[in-house]
Design an enzyme around this catalytic site. Structure first.
Site, short mmCIF file in Angstrom:
data_model
loop_
_atom_site.label_atom_id
_atom_site.label_comp_id
_atom_site.label_asym_id
_atom_site.label_seq_id
_atom_site.Cartn_x
_atom_site.Cartn_y
_atom_site.Cartn_z
N THR A 224 0.75 -1.25 -0.08
CA THR A 224 -0.06 -0.03 0.21
C THR A 224 0.83 1.30 0.02
O THR A 224 0.60 2.25 -0.85
CB THR A 224 -0.92 -0.15 0.97
OG1 THR A 224 -1.49 -1.34 1.21
CG2 THR A 224 -1.84 1.15 1.18
N HIS B 44 3.80 1.82 -1.00
CA HIS B 44 4.54 2.05 -2.07
C HIS B 44 3.68 2.51 -3.39
O HIS B 44 3.91 3.14 -4.30
CB HIS B 44 5.56 0.96 -2.54
CG HIS B 44 6.76 0.77 -1.83
ND1 HIS B 44 7.98 0.80 -2.38
CD2 HIS B 44 6.89 0.65 -0.53
CE1 HIS B 44 8.90 0.70 -1.59
NE2 HIS B 44 8.03 0.68 -0.24
N ASP C 124 9.07 0.82 -9.46
CA ASP C 124 9.44 0.87 -8.00
C ASP C 124 10.85 0.46 -7.79
O ASP C 124 11.57 -0.49 -8.70
CB ASP C 124 8.47 -0.09 -7.32
CG ASP C 124 8.73 0.22 -5.70
OD1 ASP C 124 7.90 0.95 -5.23
OD2 ASP C 124 9.56 -0.55 -5.17
N TRP D 161 -8.26 0.96 9.47
CA TRP D 161 -7.94 2.08 8.27
C TRP D 161 -8.57 3.40 8.59
O TRP D 161 -9.78 3.45 8.75
CB TRP D 161 -8.16 1.54 6.98
CG TRP D 161 -7.71 2.28 5.76
CD1 TRP D 161 -8.30 3.45 5.22
CD2 TRP D 161 -6.14 2.21 5.47
NE1 TRP D 161 -7.02 3.91 4.26
CE2 TRP D 161 -6.10 3.12 4.12
CE3 TRP D 161 -5.07 1.49 5.81
CZ2 TRP D 161 -4.81 3.28 3.55
CZ3 TRP D 161 -3.86 1.46 4.99
CH2 TRP D 161 -3.84 2.39 3.95
N HIS E 102 5.12 6.90 13.08
CA HIS E 102 6.23 6.03 13.12
C HIS E 102 7.31 6.55 11.91
O HIS E 102 8.21 5.69 11.43
CB HIS E 102 5.66 4.59 12.67
CG HIS E 102 5.13 4.47 11.18
ND1 HIS E 102 4.21 5.46 10.84
CD2 HIS E 102 5.16 3.62 10.14
CE1 HIS E 102 3.99 5.16 9.46
NE2 HIS E 102 4.57 4.30 9.03
N THR F 171 3.45 9.32 5.43
CA THR F 171 2.81 10.07 6.55
C THR F 171 3.60 11.38 6.99
O THR F 171 2.91 12.44 7.18
CB THR F 171 2.60 9.26 7.95
OG1 THR F 171 2.02 8.14 7.53
CG2 THR F 171 2.26 10.01 8.93
N GLU G 156 2.72 13.83 4.33
CA GLU G 156 1.27 14.32 4.21
C GLU G 156 1.38 15.44 5.80
O GLU G 156 0.48 16.27 5.71
CB GLU G 156 0.18 13.25 4.69
CG GLU G 156 0.38 12.41 3.20
CD GLU G 156 -0.26 10.98 3.44
OE1 GLU G 156 -0.77 10.57 4.55
OE2 GLU G 156 -0.11 10.12 2.51
N1 UDP Z 1 -2.94 5.34 5.67
C1 UDP Z 1 -3.97 5.92 5.68
N2 UDP Z 1 -5.08 5.13 6.53
C2 UDP Z 1 -4.51 4.61 7.62
C3 UDP Z 1 -3.01 4.37 7.66
C4 UDP Z 1 -2.27 4.57 6.53
O1 UDP Z 1 -4.60 6.57 4.65
O2 UDP Z 1 -5.16 4.26 8.50
C5 UDP Z 1 -1.94 5.89 4.38
C6 UDP Z 1 -1.31 7.26 4.83
O3 UDP Z 1 -2.21 8.31 4.51
C7 UDP Z 1 0.04 7.17 3.72
C8 UDP Z 1 0.26 5.36 3.74
O4 UDP Z 1 -0.97 4.95 4.08
O5 UDP Z 1 -0.09 7.67 2.80
C9 UDP Z 1 1.04 4.71 4.84
O6 UDP Z 1 2.39 5.12 4.44
P1 UDP Z 1 3.59 5.30 5.31
O7 UDP Z 1 4.93 5.80 4.31
O8 UDP Z 1 3.41 6.64 6.36
O9 UDP Z 1 3.93 4.34 6.22
P2 UDP Z 1 3.74 2.77 6.01
O10 UDP Z 1 2.46 2.20 5.88
O11 UDP Z 1 4.88 2.52 5.07
O12 UDP Z 1 4.38 2.03 7.25
#
Ligand code: UDP
Length: 499
Positions: free
Chosen positions: A20, A22, A125, A358, A376, A381, A384
């Site tokens: 997700t 990536h 990727d 989610w 984290h 994130t 954003e």
């Molecule tokens: N995200 C979301 N809702 C959630 C968790 C994650 O929309 O409950 C989205 C978040 O906005 C971001 C991505 O999923 O775009 C997570 O990517 P990130 O690089 O922050 O962390 P990872 O999931 O790789 O640990």
């Protein structure tokens, strides 16, 4: 005339990895190219397409030249149940090599699609190092997508090149990362384990780095003003071209409909009844709160904490006195009664809102009620949150997240470290439990009214303004995209003219 346009139209294929976090930024990037008249096809598997198809449908309806081409993931051939074709929070460890095997089976099909669809360039990727050779065979450029920050990639290069972790006497002794624009200190335990103790993943990373050097260049979801020193440094040490096109989520998702589509509701698993109401419920709750009063707590799409850690977080949140919104992912098979009680209590006091699974993160972060985030340090994130002008309490866990923490806390000074000591493998939690006092201290500084806190939040707001400028006409990311497209157009013309 129409024929002529067709011949000269730039055609691109984008291939996101099967996870997700990536997929999200690379699809946003693909959409930006389509927004600028590049004909875009995204290659992915059917199940992964559900994550973003709504966004593509919206763009197609706007007349943009973009579509998804779905491949059938060979689940049964590699011994996986149907529908398991991604690296996500629920992917079991024993499934990981099988997913890689499935991807290897799909490789020839992807290669022949590059040719059949007449791609003028491909954006793939980092986890598809083979695609650099596939592009070379066709005489077209391969551009590699990095899901990380320029600082993280520069820091990784520094630790791999200089091996400073071998020059300290203990796992907890600090050392400076050599050769970087800032004096960034880390400990041996905070460096990815695959760097300290080489394994198969180290070999994969070596292949990826080698393929990057042979690629036409790389794309990052970052922008010059955010990490200009590292933007320059990275290109210098790698000797490659690179373009920051970020913040891609801000740029590609400007309408409310785009943000809602990005909320992840498309994910097959999350299509359960009531999800839309739940999303609007959490937004309604935020609307009832004063500006900058709510702390958002999320650990991305890939992790579930054990109960022991959830209890510490819950207590720290309750003790903080601040309102909070916490995205919780509970491990299967662990006793959830503590959290159920906790949820009842904070609901009754109206102090907290728990989101199970989610969250519609883009919509949450831009809500004026949000005053700060515990993260984290996943790069999406971080970007954003920067868009939203939010300071962060940093709680890195795996991948390059400890390096991102350095960017936020030491370089940009918009982050306060929770104080995590140990890098972990994805989905493994090791021994370290971050205690509630540690968490509480970081929250107090993040949300407080002392000079340090106010300054940190001011800097975060400034970066948000810079992010917005970067994607406007004349801004750094905007200019990068236009120049890159122009460059790719002239490469295509050279190819057609046999130069
Ligand atoms: N995200 C979301 N809702 C959630 C968790 C994650 O929309 O409950 C989205 C978040 O906005 C971001 C991505 O999923 O775009 C997570 O990517 P990130 O690089 O922050 O962390 P990872 O999931 O790789 O640990």
């Amino acid at each position: 005339m129409a024929m002529e346009k067709e011949n000269h139209e730039l055609r691109a294929i984008f291939v996101p990895f099967l996870s997700t976090s990536h997929i999200i930024p690379l699809v946003d990037m693909a959409r930006l190219f389509a927004m600028h008249d590049v004909d875009v096809t995204i290659l992915t598997t059917s199940h992964n397409a559900t994550i973003f198809q709504k966004s593509i449908d919206l763009d197609s309806a706007r007349g943009r030249p973009i579509r998804t081409h779905c491949l059938k993931f060979p689940a049964s051939m590699v011994g996986l149940p149907a529908g398991v074709e991604a690296f996500n929070v629920d992917t079991r460890k024993d499934m990981l090599p099988k997913i890689f095997m499935g991807l290897a089976i799909l490789q020839p099909e992807m290669e022949s699609l590059f040719q059949q669809l007449n791609a003028d360039f491909i954006v793939t990727d980092m986890f598809y190092p083979w695609s650099v050779d596939a592009a070379a065979k066709l005489g077209i450029p391969r551009i590699m997508f990095h899901g990380a920050s320029y600082l993280a990639r520069s820091a990784l290069h520094s630790v791999q090149h200089y091996k400073p972790y071998l020059k300290v006497d203990s796992d907890s002794e600090k050392f400076v990362l050599p050769g970087l624009p800032h004096e960034l200190e880390m400990t041996r335990l905070q460096i990815p384990e695959w760097v300290r103790t080489p394994n198969l993943y180290t070999e994969l990373m070596r292949t990826i780095a080698e393929s990057e050097k042979r690629s036409y260049g790389s794309l990052f979801n970052s922008f010059y003003e955010l990490e200009s020193d590292y933007y320059v440094h990275y290109k210098k040490v790698m000797g490659t071209k690179s373009w920051g096109l970020g913040p891609v989520s801000l740029w590609a998702n400007q309408d409310a409909s785009d943000k809602a589509a990005r909320a992840g509701r498309g994910q097959a698993k999350l299509e359960q009844k009531g999800k839309e109401e739940e999303d609007s419920g959490c937004l309604k709750w935020l609307h009832s709160k004063p500006e900058n009063s709510v702390l958002y707590v999320s650990f991305g799409s890939m992790s579930k904490f054990p109960s022991l850690q959830l209890v510490e977080i819950a207590q720290a949140l309750e003790d903080s006195g601040h309102d909070f919104m916490w995205v919780v992912k509970k491990k299967d098979g662990e006793d959830g009664s503590f959290l159920e009680e906790f949820e009842k209590r904070v609901k009754a006091s109206n102090k907290g809102y728990l989101i199970w699974g989610w969250a519609p993160q883009l919509l949450i972060l831009e809500n004026p009620a949000i005053g700060g985030i515990v993260t984290h340090c996943g790069w999406n994130t971080v970007m954003e949150s920067v868009n939203a002008g939010l300071a962060m309490a940093t709680w890195p866990m795996f991948a390059e997240q400890f390096f991102n923490e350095k960017l936020l806390v030491d370089a940009l000074k918009i982050g306060v470290a929770v104080g995590v000591k140990e890098w972990r493998k994805w989905q493994q939690f090791g021994e370290e439990v971050v205690k509630k006092d540690q968490i509480a201290k970081a929250i107090a500084l993040l949300m407080g009214n002392g000079e340090e806190s106010v300054e940190m939040r001011r800097r975060a707001r400034e970066l948000s303004d810079a992010a917005k400028r970067a994607i406007k006409f004349g801004g750094s990311s905007h200019t990068n995209l236009l120049q890159l497209i122009q460059e790719l157009e002239s490469l295509k013309l050279d190819r057609i003219n046999g130069k």
